[in-house]
Scaffold this motif. Structure first.
Motif, PDB file in Angstrom:
ATOM      1  N   GLY A  45     -10.989  -0.469   0.868  1.00  0.00           N
ATOM      2  CA  GLY A  45      -9.637  -0.069   0.471  1.00  0.00           C
ATOM      3  C   GLY A  45      -9.013  -1.047  -0.507  1.00  0.00           C
ATOM      4  O   GLY A  45      -8.297  -0.652  -1.417  1.00  0.00           O
ATOM      5  N   ILE A  46      -9.309  -2.346  -0.319  1.00  0.00           N
ATOM      6  CA  ILE A  46      -8.761  -3.346  -1.248  1.00  0.00           C
ATOM      7  C   ILE A  46      -9.324  -3.102  -2.648  1.00  0.00           C
ATOM      8  O   ILE A  46      -8.599  -3.101  -3.638  1.00  0.00           O
ATOM      9  CB  ILE A  46      -9.117  -4.776  -0.771  1.00  0.00           C
ATOM     10  CG1 ILE A  46      -8.367  -5.100   0.524  1.00  0.00           C
ATOM     11  CG2 ILE A  46      -8.776  -5.803  -1.847  1.00  0.00           C
ATOM     12  CD1 ILE A  46      -8.728  -6.442   1.127  1.00  0.00           C
ATOM     13  N   GLY A  57      -8.253   0.388  -3.994  1.00  0.00           N
ATOM     14  CA  GLY A  57      -6.889   0.708  -3.566  1.00  0.00           C
ATOM     15  C   GLY A  57      -5.998   1.322  -4.612  1.00  0.00           C
ATOM     16  O   GLY A  57      -5.197   2.200  -4.307  1.00  0.00           O
ATOM     17  N   THR A  58      -6.118   0.846  -5.867  1.00  0.00           N
ATOM     18  CA  THR A  58      -5.176   1.332  -6.873  1.00  0.00           C
ATOM     19  C   THR A  58      -5.304   2.835  -7.053  1.00  0.00           C
ATOM     20  O   THR A  58      -4.310   3.562  -7.093  1.00  0.00           O
ATOM     21  CB  THR A  58      -5.399   0.589  -8.191  1.00  0.00           C
ATOM     22  OG1 THR A  58      -5.346  -0.819  -7.919  1.00  0.00           O
ATOM     23  CG2 THR A  58      -4.324   0.906  -9.200  1.00  0.00           C
ATOM     24  N   LEU A  93      -6.537   4.873  -4.894  1.00  0.00           N
ATOM     25  CA  LEU A  93      -6.120   5.478  -3.627  1.00  0.00           C
ATOM     26  C   LEU A  93      -4.596   5.571  -3.560  1.00  0.00           C
ATOM     27  O   LEU A  93      -4.030   6.587  -3.154  1.00  0.00           O
ATOM     28  CB  LEU A  93      -6.631   4.583  -2.497  1.00  0.00           C
ATOM     29  CG  LEU A  93      -7.073   5.237  -1.207  1.00  0.00           C
ATOM     30  CD1 LEU A  93      -8.185   6.232  -1.483  1.00  0.00           C
ATOM     31  CD2 LEU A  93      -7.579   4.171  -0.244  1.00  0.00           C
ATOM     32  N   GLN A  94      -3.951   4.487  -3.995  1.00  0.00           N
ATOM     33  CA  GLN A  94      -2.485   4.436  -3.982  1.00  0.00           C
ATOM     34  C   GLN A  94      -1.906   5.566  -4.829  1.00  0.00           C
ATOM     35  O   GLN A  94      -0.970   6.252  -4.415  1.00  0.00           O
ATOM     36  CB  GLN A  94      -2.031   3.080  -4.542  1.00  0.00           C
ATOM     37  CG  GLN A  94      -0.568   2.990  -4.909  1.00  0.00           C
ATOM     38  CD  GLN A  94       0.299   2.555  -3.746  1.00  0.00           C
ATOM     39  OE1 GLN A  94       0.072   1.515  -3.140  1.00  0.00           O
ATOM     40  NE2 GLN A  94       1.265   3.344  -3.408  1.00  0.00           N
ATOM     41  N   VAL A 102      -2.260   8.808  -2.908  1.00  0.00           N
ATOM     42  CA  VAL A 102      -1.279   8.938  -1.825  1.00  0.00           C
ATOM     43  C   VAL A 102       0.111   9.209  -2.395  1.00  0.00           C
ATOM     44  O   VAL A 102       0.851  10.058  -1.903  1.00  0.00           O
ATOM     45  CB  VAL A 102      -1.273   7.666  -0.950  1.00  0.00           C
ATOM     46  CG1 VAL A 102      -0.158   7.723   0.064  1.00  0.00           C
ATOM     47  CG2 VAL A 102      -2.598   7.500  -0.247  1.00  0.00           C
ATOM     48  N   LEU A 125       2.359  12.334  -1.487  1.00  0.00           N
ATOM     49  CA  LEU A 125       3.574  12.213  -0.677  1.00  0.00           C
ATOM     50  C   LEU A 125       4.852  12.136  -1.508  1.00  0.00           C
ATOM     51  O   LEU A 125       5.909  12.529  -1.043  1.00  0.00           O
ATOM     52  CB  LEU A 125       3.481  10.968   0.220  1.00  0.00           C
ATOM     53  CG  LEU A 125       2.479  11.024   1.362  1.00  0.00           C
ATOM     54  CD1 LEU A 125       2.568   9.767   2.212  1.00  0.00           C
ATOM     55  CD2 LEU A 125       2.722  12.239   2.239  1.00  0.00           C
ATOM     56  N   LEU A 167       8.928   7.403   6.025  1.00  0.00           N
ATOM     57  CA  LEU A 167       8.409   6.421   6.968  1.00  0.00           C
ATOM     58  C   LEU A 167       6.945   6.119   6.711  1.00  0.00           C
ATOM     59  O   LEU A 167       6.408   5.136   7.182  1.00  0.00           O
ATOM     60  CB  LEU A 167       8.588   6.915   8.407  1.00  0.00           C
ATOM     61  CG  LEU A 167      10.046   7.088   8.850  1.00  0.00           C
ATOM     62  CD1 LEU A 167      10.114   7.704  10.230  1.00  0.00           C
ATOM     63  CD2 LEU A 167      10.767   5.754   8.853  1.00  0.00           C
ATOM     64  N   PHE A 168       6.260   7.012   5.949  1.00  0.00           N
ATOM     65  CA  PHE A 168       4.852   6.783   5.676  1.00  0.00           C
ATOM     66  C   PHE A 168       4.696   5.878   4.466  1.00  0.00           C
ATOM     67  O   PHE A 168       5.490   5.929   3.536  1.00  0.00           O
ATOM     68  CB  PHE A 168       4.111   8.099   5.437  1.00  0.00           C
ATOM     69  CG  PHE A 168       3.896   8.876   6.687  1.00  0.00           C
ATOM     70  CD1 PHE A 168       2.875   8.532   7.557  1.00  0.00           C
ATOM     71  CD2 PHE A 168       4.725   9.926   7.013  1.00  0.00           C
ATOM     72  CE1 PHE A 168       2.688   9.229   8.726  1.00  0.00           C
ATOM     73  CE2 PHE A 168       4.549  10.637   8.183  1.00  0.00           C
ATOM     74  CZ  PHE A 168       3.524  10.284   9.043  1.00  0.00           C
ATOM     75  N   PRO A 169       3.678   5.051   4.492  1.00  0.00           N
ATOM     76  CA  PRO A 169       3.484   4.129   3.377  1.00  0.00           C
ATOM     77  C   PRO A 169       3.017   4.862   2.125  1.00  0.00           C
ATOM     78  O   PRO A 169       1.886   5.293   2.046  1.00  0.00           O
ATOM     79  CB  PRO A 169       2.374   3.196   3.879  1.00  0.00           C
ATOM     80  CG  PRO A 169       2.273   3.426   5.345  1.00  0.00           C
ATOM     81  CD  PRO A 169       2.695   4.845   5.563  1.00  0.00           C
ATOM     82  N   ALA A 170       3.909   5.055   1.192  1.00  0.00           N
ATOM     83  CA  ALA A 170       3.532   5.648  -0.086  1.00  0.00           C
ATOM     84  C   ALA A 170       4.235   4.857  -1.180  1.00  0.00           C
ATOM     85  O   ALA A 170       4.962   3.923  -0.916  1.00  0.00           O
ATOM     86  CB  ALA A 170       3.948   7.109  -0.135  1.00  0.00           C
ATOM     87  N   ARG A 217      12.602   0.836  -2.382  1.00  0.00           N
ATOM     88  CA  ARG A 217      12.679   0.105  -1.125  1.00  0.00           C
ATOM     89  C   ARG A 217      13.860  -0.835  -1.261  1.00  0.00           C
ATOM     90  O   ARG A 217      14.120  -1.345  -2.334  1.00  0.00           O
ATOM     91  CB  ARG A 217      11.380  -0.673  -0.875  1.00  0.00           C
ATOM     92  CG  ARG A 217      10.182   0.261  -0.844  1.00  0.00           C
ATOM     93  CD  ARG A 217       8.904  -0.452  -0.520  1.00  0.00           C
ATOM     94  NE  ARG A 217       7.774   0.463  -0.651  1.00  0.00           N
ATOM     95  CZ  ARG A 217       6.561   0.208  -0.239  1.00  0.00           C
ATOM     96  NH1 ARG A 217       6.290  -0.942   0.325  1.00  0.00           N
ATOM     97  NH2 ARG A 217       5.594   1.100  -0.395  1.00  0.00           N
ATOM     98  N   TYR A 218      14.593  -1.027  -0.194  1.00  0.00           N
ATOM     99  CA  TYR A 218      15.842  -1.782  -0.265  1.00  0.00           C
ATOM    100  C   TYR A 218      15.599  -3.236   0.068  1.00  0.00           C
ATOM    101  O   TYR A 218      15.101  -3.540   1.136  1.00  0.00           O
ATOM    102  CB  TYR A 218      16.870  -1.180   0.705  1.00  0.00           C
ATOM    103  CG  TYR A 218      17.137   0.260   0.417  1.00  0.00           C
ATOM    104  CD1 TYR A 218      18.093   0.616  -0.521  1.00  0.00           C
ATOM    105  CD2 TYR A 218      16.415   1.247   1.043  1.00  0.00           C
ATOM    106  CE1 TYR A 218      18.317   1.935  -0.814  1.00  0.00           C
ATOM    107  CE2 TYR A 218      16.632   2.575   0.756  1.00  0.00           C
ATOM    108  CZ  TYR A 218      17.588   2.919  -0.169  1.00  0.00           C
ATOM    109  OH  TYR A 218      17.799   4.228  -0.449  1.00  0.00           O
TER     110      TYR A 218
END
Lengths: 218, 243
Positions: free
Chosen positions: B29-30, B33-34, B36-37, B40, B44, B58-61, B66-67
């Motif tokens: 995944g590392i 990952g890019t 894959l990201q 995702v 999403l 709530l899902f990591p996308a 992000r605050y």
């Protein structure tokens, strides 16, 4: 005829978790909960807005994360901890049957010191912690890898922490349903009756060891 | 005794295999990952922006804000009490209310918002007053060559060279995402430095001070670069520029 009143039930207790095992469990548990709480603040927008102080929360998360494997590894100096790890590692054919069975709790499938669900949770948790540590290091040390790898590490860290969080929720859920099991993580012992019902093969094994040493099963 | 009693030490080392398997999955995944990201996020992202419950968030996308806040709670400021002070090495110090700023010429930009930690929100509409317009009003003195920006959260500061501050894509933003800037996004007034990473776009803007020499800001103290160009700083060469 009245029966003589039962004597106060002094039930035999079997030693289940040694002191080192309980300490490893306790320390890992605390560190894991701090990691989860700080992760929730770092990740969730509403909580972040509520708590703020991002750099502090981040440092607490990072260092508790780095500390998380320490008790798990330090425990290896203890023989009883290593023995429990060996038991968690080994899956017998019974374990696969237990996982597939719908009536797994009726005692017909022999269950050793750990049931197959506990073994699975142990392995998945250990693997998830290892991945979270690896990806955490890649994310923390920005000079370590390329940018693309760091993006991948971030994504993996996110999804594995979600999975690890679900495992912890499940683990606590099962614990809350079984006060005796939960108590044994504090005192180290369980009543013989509970051991018979939940981990019959292990109870037999303890008895055999005791009689093999010439002691009588109490 | 039943004959099928399991030998406590028998059985296959499945636990070890699971641990190693997960580690392999994580390492894969590392490396991948890019891609894959992006997958995702593509999956999403569109759902998340249309999700009224907010649960998908709530899902990591990627692809959403992000605050981040560096202090505890930040006081709310609105049309009544908001003030923007412009001071330092200037000929005519100024103090603007929200209404003053709203009455000035507004510039609209549609640009991506790229965080130095990797997330990027595409095509965010921004509306506000060019920082350069406000600087012209006060007239920097000869010695001024940088601006120091302060936040009414009391801690967050940023800085730009005068040349950067005069870019047409550096806004004192009053609106984003089609509405007034919300408190959580740094409202009522925040900075938007289009060509730089998000940490340069100071939230809860309350002061612009003209200085001689760049005074490093809050995040620069944590090792981020003063000149935070997207795609050309902080070791992030793969990001597409947002200017």
């Amino acid at each position: 005829m009245t029966r003589p009143a039962d004597p106060a039930p002094v039930e035999a207790e079997l030693a289940r978790f040694s002191r080192p095992v309980r300490w490893v469990h306790g320390l890992t548990g605390v560190l894991m909960l701090v990691c989860i709480a700080t992760a929730a603040v770092l990740y969730n927008g509403s909580l972040q807005v509520l708590v703020g102080h991002r750099p502090v929360v981040e440092q607490v998360h990072v260092w508790c994360g780095f500390a998380l494997p320490v008790p798990l590894v330090a425990g290896l100096v203890s023989g009883s901890y290593r023995a429990d790890l060996r038991r968690l590692d080994r899956f017998t054919p019974h374990d696969w049957r237990w996982l597939r069975s719908r009536s797994r709790r009726d005692g017909r499938i022999p269950v050793g010191k750990f049931n197959a669900g506990q073994k699975l949770n142990g392995a998945l948790s250990a693997g998830a912690i290892a991945v979270l540590l690896l990806t955490g290091v890649v994310m923390y040390d920005t000079g370590l890898t390329s940018d693309a790898w760091r993006t991948g590490a971030t994504l993996m860290h996110d999804w594995f922490s979600l999975a690890a969080g679900l495992l912890v929720v499940g683990h606590i859920g099962f614990a809350l349903r079984d006060p005796i099991a939960m108590r044994s993580m504090r005192t180290g012992t369980v009543p013989r009756r509970w051991a018979r019902a939940e981990h019959g093969a292990w109870a037999d094994e303890v008895d055999r060891t005791a009689s093999g040493r010439g002691g009588s099963p109490r | 005794m039943p004959a099928d009693r399991p030998d406590p030490l028998g059985g296959a080392p499945v636990g070890r295999r699971i641990v190693l398997g997960l580690l392999g999955l994580g390492a894969l995944g590392i490396v991948t990952g890019t891609a894959l990201q992006d997958g995702v996020s593509n999956l999403l992202g569109p759902i998340e922006t249309r999700d009224p419950t907010g649960l998908v968030g709530l899902f990591p996308a990627g692809d959403t804000f992000r605050y981040y806040s560096v202090t505890g709670s930040v006081e709310q400021q609105g049309a009544r009490d908001y003030r923007l002070d412009i001071s330092g090495l200037v000929q005519r110090p100024a103090r603007h209310t929200l209404a003053d700023l709203q009455a000035m010429p507004q510039t609209t930009l549609v640009r991506d918002f790229q965080c130095v930690t990797g997330w990027r929100v595409p095509d965010v509409p921004w509306v506000g007053v060019q920082l350069g317009y406000l600087l012209d009003l006060v007239g920097p003195t000869r010695g001024a060559d940088a601006v120091r920006l302060t936040s009414f959260d009391g801690i967050y500061t940023e800085s730009l060279t005068l040349e950067q501050a005069r870019r047409p894509d550096v806004l004192v933003a009053l609106r984003m995402l089609g509405a007034p800037v919300t408190h959580d996004h740094g409202g009522p007034v925040r900075l938007y430095v289009a060509p730089m990473y998000g940490y340069k776009s100071l939230k809860w803007l309350s002061g612009v001070e003209l200085t001689r020499g760049v005074v490093p800001g809050y995040w620069e103290g944590s090792g981020y670069e003063i000149d935070g160009w997207v795609g050309a700083s902080n070791g992030r060469t793969a990001d597409d520029p947002t200017s």
